[in-house]
Design a protein around this motif. Structure first.
Motif, PDB file in Angstrom:
ATOM      1  N   GLU A  84     -26.639   8.737  46.987  1.00 41.75           N
ATOM      2  CA  GLU A  84     -25.533   8.938  46.053  1.00 41.75           C
ATOM      3  C   GLU A  84     -24.705   7.666  45.907  1.00 41.75           C
ATOM      4  O   GLU A  84     -24.719   6.796  46.786  1.00 41.75           O
ATOM      5  CB  GLU A  84     -24.624  10.057  46.568  1.00 41.75           C
ATOM      6  CG  GLU A  84     -25.337  11.386  46.728  1.00 41.75           C
ATOM      7  CD  GLU A  84     -24.439  12.441  47.345  1.00 41.75           C
ATOM      8  OE1 GLU A  84     -23.278  12.125  47.704  1.00 41.75           O
ATOM      9  OE2 GLU A  84     -24.898  13.576  47.477  1.00 41.75           O
ATOM     10  N   ALA A  85     -23.961   7.585  44.807  1.00 42.46           N
ATOM     11  CA  ALA A  85     -23.016   6.482  44.631  1.00 42.46           C
ATOM     12  C   ALA A  85     -22.078   6.454  45.831  1.00 42.46           C
ATOM     13  O   ALA A  85     -21.632   7.496  46.304  1.00 42.46           O
ATOM     14  CB  ALA A  85     -22.236   6.661  43.332  1.00 42.46           C
ATOM     15  N   GLY A  86     -21.807   5.260  46.352  1.00 39.77           N
ATOM     16  CA  GLY A  86     -20.958   5.114  47.527  1.00 39.77           C
ATOM     17  C   GLY A  86     -21.736   4.978  48.821  1.00 39.77           C
ATOM     18  O   GLY A  86     -21.182   4.556  49.831  1.00 39.77           O
ATOM     19  N   ASP A  87     -23.016   5.345  48.819  1.00 38.92           N
ATOM     20  CA  ASP A  87     -23.847   5.176  50.006  1.00 38.92           C
ATOM     21  C   ASP A  87     -24.089   3.689  50.253  1.00 38.92           C
ATOM     22  O   ASP A  87     -24.128   2.884  49.319  1.00 38.92           O
ATOM     23  CB  ASP A  87     -25.190   5.882  49.846  1.00 38.92           C
ATOM     24  CG  ASP A  87     -25.080   7.394  49.901  1.00 38.92           C
ATOM     25  OD1 ASP A  87     -23.994   7.898  50.248  1.00 38.92           O
ATOM     26  OD2 ASP A  87     -26.079   8.067  49.602  1.00 38.92           O
ATOM     27  N   VAL A  88     -24.258   3.331  51.501  1.00 36.63           N
ATOM     28  CA  VAL A  88     -24.521   1.942  51.877  1.00 36.63           C
ATOM     29  C   VAL A  88     -25.924   1.875  52.460  1.00 36.63           C
ATOM     30  O   VAL A  88     -26.219   2.532  53.463  1.00 36.63           O
ATOM     31  CB  VAL A  88     -23.491   1.430  52.909  1.00 36.63           C
ATOM     32  CG1 VAL A  88     -23.801  -0.012  53.299  1.00 36.63           C
ATOM     33  CG2 VAL A  88     -22.081   1.555  52.362  1.00 36.63           C
ATOM     34  N   THR A 142     -32.437   2.979  55.471  1.00 40.86           N
ATOM     35  CA  THR A 142     -31.388   3.434  56.372  1.00 40.86           C
ATOM     36  C   THR A 142     -30.111   3.436  55.541  1.00 40.86           C
ATOM     37  O   THR A 142     -29.719   2.411  54.995  1.00 40.86           O
ATOM     38  CB  THR A 142     -31.256   2.512  57.592  1.00 40.86           C
ATOM     39  OG1 THR A 142     -32.525   2.444  58.248  1.00 40.86           O
ATOM     40  CG2 THR A 142     -30.206   3.040  58.554  1.00 40.86           C
ATOM     41  N   VAL A 143     -29.532   4.616  55.404  1.00 32.52           N
ATOM     42  CA  VAL A 143     -28.402   4.813  54.501  1.00 32.52           C
ATOM     43  C   VAL A 143     -27.210   5.338  55.284  1.00 32.52           C
ATOM     44  O   VAL A 143     -27.324   6.282  56.057  1.00 32.52           O
ATOM     45  CB  VAL A 143     -28.777   5.810  53.376  1.00 32.52           C
ATOM     46  CG1 VAL A 143     -27.605   6.069  52.456  1.00 32.52           C
ATOM     47  CG2 VAL A 143     -29.984   5.315  52.598  1.00 32.52           C
ATOM     48  N   GLN A 144     -26.065   4.706  55.064  1.00 32.62           N
ATOM     49  CA  GLN A 144     -24.828   5.156  55.687  1.00 32.62           C
ATOM     50  C   GLN A 144     -24.057   5.993  54.682  1.00 32.62           C
ATOM     51  O   GLN A 144     -23.755   5.540  53.585  1.00 32.62           O
ATOM     52  CB  GLN A 144     -23.993   3.960  56.127  1.00 32.62           C
ATOM     53  CG  GLN A 144     -22.732   4.349  56.846  1.00 32.62           C
ATOM     54  CD  GLN A 144     -21.969   3.141  57.342  1.00 32.62           C
ATOM     55  OE1 GLN A 144     -22.484   2.039  57.387  1.00 32.62           O
ATOM     56  NE2 GLN A 144     -20.724   3.363  57.709  1.00 32.62           N
ATOM     57  N   HIS A 145     -23.767   7.246  55.069  1.00 33.56           N
ATOM     58  CA  HIS A 145     -22.939   8.170  54.278  1.00 33.56           C
ATOM     59  C   HIS A 145     -21.636   8.337  55.063  1.00 33.56           C
ATOM     60  O   HIS A 145     -21.626   9.043  56.061  1.00 33.56           O
ATOM     61  CB  HIS A 145     -23.568   9.560  54.157  1.00 33.56           C
ATOM     62  CG  HIS A 145     -24.951   9.619  53.645  1.00 33.56           C
ATOM     63  ND1 HIS A 145     -25.263   9.606  52.313  1.00 33.56           N
ATOM     64  CD2 HIS A 145     -26.132   9.720  54.290  1.00 33.56           C
ATOM     65  CE1 HIS A 145     -26.557   9.703  52.155  1.00 33.56           C
ATOM     66  NE2 HIS A 145     -27.113   9.768  53.347  1.00 33.56           N
ATOM     67  N   GLY A 146     -20.588   7.678  54.652  1.00 25.63           N
ATOM     68  CA  GLY A 146     -19.327   7.798  55.400  1.00 25.63           C
ATOM     69  C   GLY A 146     -19.508   7.302  56.825  1.00 25.63           C
ATOM     70  O   GLY A 146     -19.875   6.156  57.044  1.00 25.63           O
ATOM     71  N   ASP A 147     -19.306   8.197  57.795  1.00 23.15           N
ATOM     72  CA  ASP A 147     -19.408   7.821  59.208  1.00 23.15           C
ATOM     73  C   ASP A 147     -20.798   8.038  59.796  1.00 23.15           C
ATOM     74  O   ASP A 147     -21.030   7.692  60.951  1.00 23.15           O
ATOM     75  CB  ASP A 147     -18.401   8.620  60.046  1.00 23.15           C
ATOM     76  CG  ASP A 147     -16.970   8.239  59.727  1.00 23.15           C
ATOM     77  OD1 ASP A 147     -16.754   7.103  59.260  1.00 23.15           O
ATOM     78  OD2 ASP A 147     -16.074   9.076  59.946  1.00 23.15           O
ATOM     79  N   SER A 148     -21.706   8.632  59.047  1.00 24.07           N
ATOM     80  CA  SER A 148     -23.038   8.900  59.590  1.00 24.07           C
ATOM     81  C   SER A 148     -24.090   8.035  58.911  1.00 24.07           C
ATOM     82  O   SER A 148     -23.892   7.516  57.813  1.00 24.07           O
ATOM     83  CB  SER A 148     -23.387  10.382  59.426  1.00 24.07           C
ATOM     84  OG  SER A 148     -23.513  10.705  58.064  1.00 24.07           O
ATOM     85  N   SER A 149     -25.215   7.890  59.582  1.00 27.38           N
ATOM     86  CA  SER A 149     -26.305   7.081  59.074  1.00 27.38           C
ATOM     87  C   SER A 149     -27.599   7.873  59.226  1.00 27.38           C
ATOM     88  O   SER A 149     -27.765   8.615  60.192  1.00 27.38           O
ATOM     89  CB  SER A 149     -26.386   5.777  59.876  1.00 27.38           C
ATOM     90  OG  SER A 149     -27.421   4.960  59.400  1.00 27.38           O
ATOM     91  N   GLU A 150     -28.499   7.723  58.254  1.00 22.94           N
ATOM     92  CA  GLU A 150     -29.785   8.409  58.364  1.00 22.94           C
ATOM     93  C   GLU A 150     -30.871   7.601  57.684  1.00 22.94           C
ATOM     94  O   GLU A 150     -30.606   6.786  56.800  1.00 22.94           O
ATOM     95  CB  GLU A 150     -29.717   9.814  57.760  1.00 22.94           C
ATOM     96  CG  GLU A 150     -29.579   9.855  56.257  1.00 22.94           C
ATOM     97  CD  GLU A 150     -29.602  11.272  55.701  1.00 22.94           C
ATOM     98  OE1 GLU A 150     -30.618  11.961  55.847  1.00 22.94           O
ATOM     99  OE2 GLU A 150     -28.579  11.676  55.134  1.00 22.94           O
ATOM    100  N   ASP A 151     -32.104   7.827  58.133  1.00 21.74           N
ATOM    101  CA  ASP A 151     -33.262   7.216  57.494  1.00 21.74           C
ATOM    102  C   ASP A 151     -33.775   8.164  56.428  1.00 21.74           C
ATOM    103  O   ASP A 151     -33.997   9.346  56.699  1.00 21.74           O
ATOM    104  CB  ASP A 151     -34.367   6.932  58.517  1.00 21.74           C
ATOM    105  CG  ASP A 151     -34.020   5.783  59.448  1.00 21.74           C
ATOM    106  OD1 ASP A 151     -33.165   4.965  59.081  1.00 21.74           O
ATOM    107  OD2 ASP A 151     -34.616   5.701  60.539  1.00 21.74           O
ATOM    108  N   ILE A 152     -33.964   7.631  55.221  1.00 23.27           N
ATOM    109  CA  ILE A 152     -34.432   8.433  54.087  1.00 23.27           C
ATOM    110  C   ILE A 152     -35.687   7.780  53.534  1.00 23.27           C
ATOM    111  O   ILE A 152     -35.686   6.589  53.224  1.00 23.27           O
ATOM    112  CB  ILE A 152     -33.361   8.508  52.981  1.00 23.27           C
ATOM    113  CG1 ILE A 152     -32.091   9.175  53.497  1.00 23.27           C
ATOM    114  CG2 ILE A 152     -33.902   9.233  51.755  1.00 23.27           C
ATOM    115  CD1 ILE A 152     -30.941   9.168  52.508  1.00 23.27           C
TER     116      ILE A 152
END
Length: 81
Positions: free
Chosen positions: A21-25, A56-66
């Motif tokens: 999503e927009a805003g993801d790092v 590897t995407v950071q959503h706010g305070d969490s990170s996940e592999d997509i």
């Protein structure tokens, strides 16, 4: 690399389908950290349509592999705002 506007994720495109999503790092591609803004483009262009990449995407305070299956630019319709 920050997906910072609505044009960064094309509706119905591979990133959208993977849940980005927009805003993801995006902090890494296939386990390789991103240190320069052109690295994602270079890494993606080295692949072919249909290949999988792990972002590897950071959503706010969490990170996940997509895992994202790459598409072709012929498969996406771009609209001007």
């Amino acid at each position: 690399m920050v997906v910072d506007d609505s044009s960064g994720v094309v509706e119905g495109g591979p990133a959208d389908q993977a849940g980005i999503e927009a805003g993801d790092v995006i902090t890494a591609i296939d386990g390789r950290p991103i240190t320069q803004t052109d690295e994602p483009i270079v890494a993606i262009r080295a692949k072919a349509a249909g290949d999988d990449v792990v972002l590897t995407v950071q959503h706010g305070d969490s990170s996940e592999d997509i895992t994202v299956t790459l598409g072709s630019s012929d498969e996406v319709t771009y609209e001007q705002p």
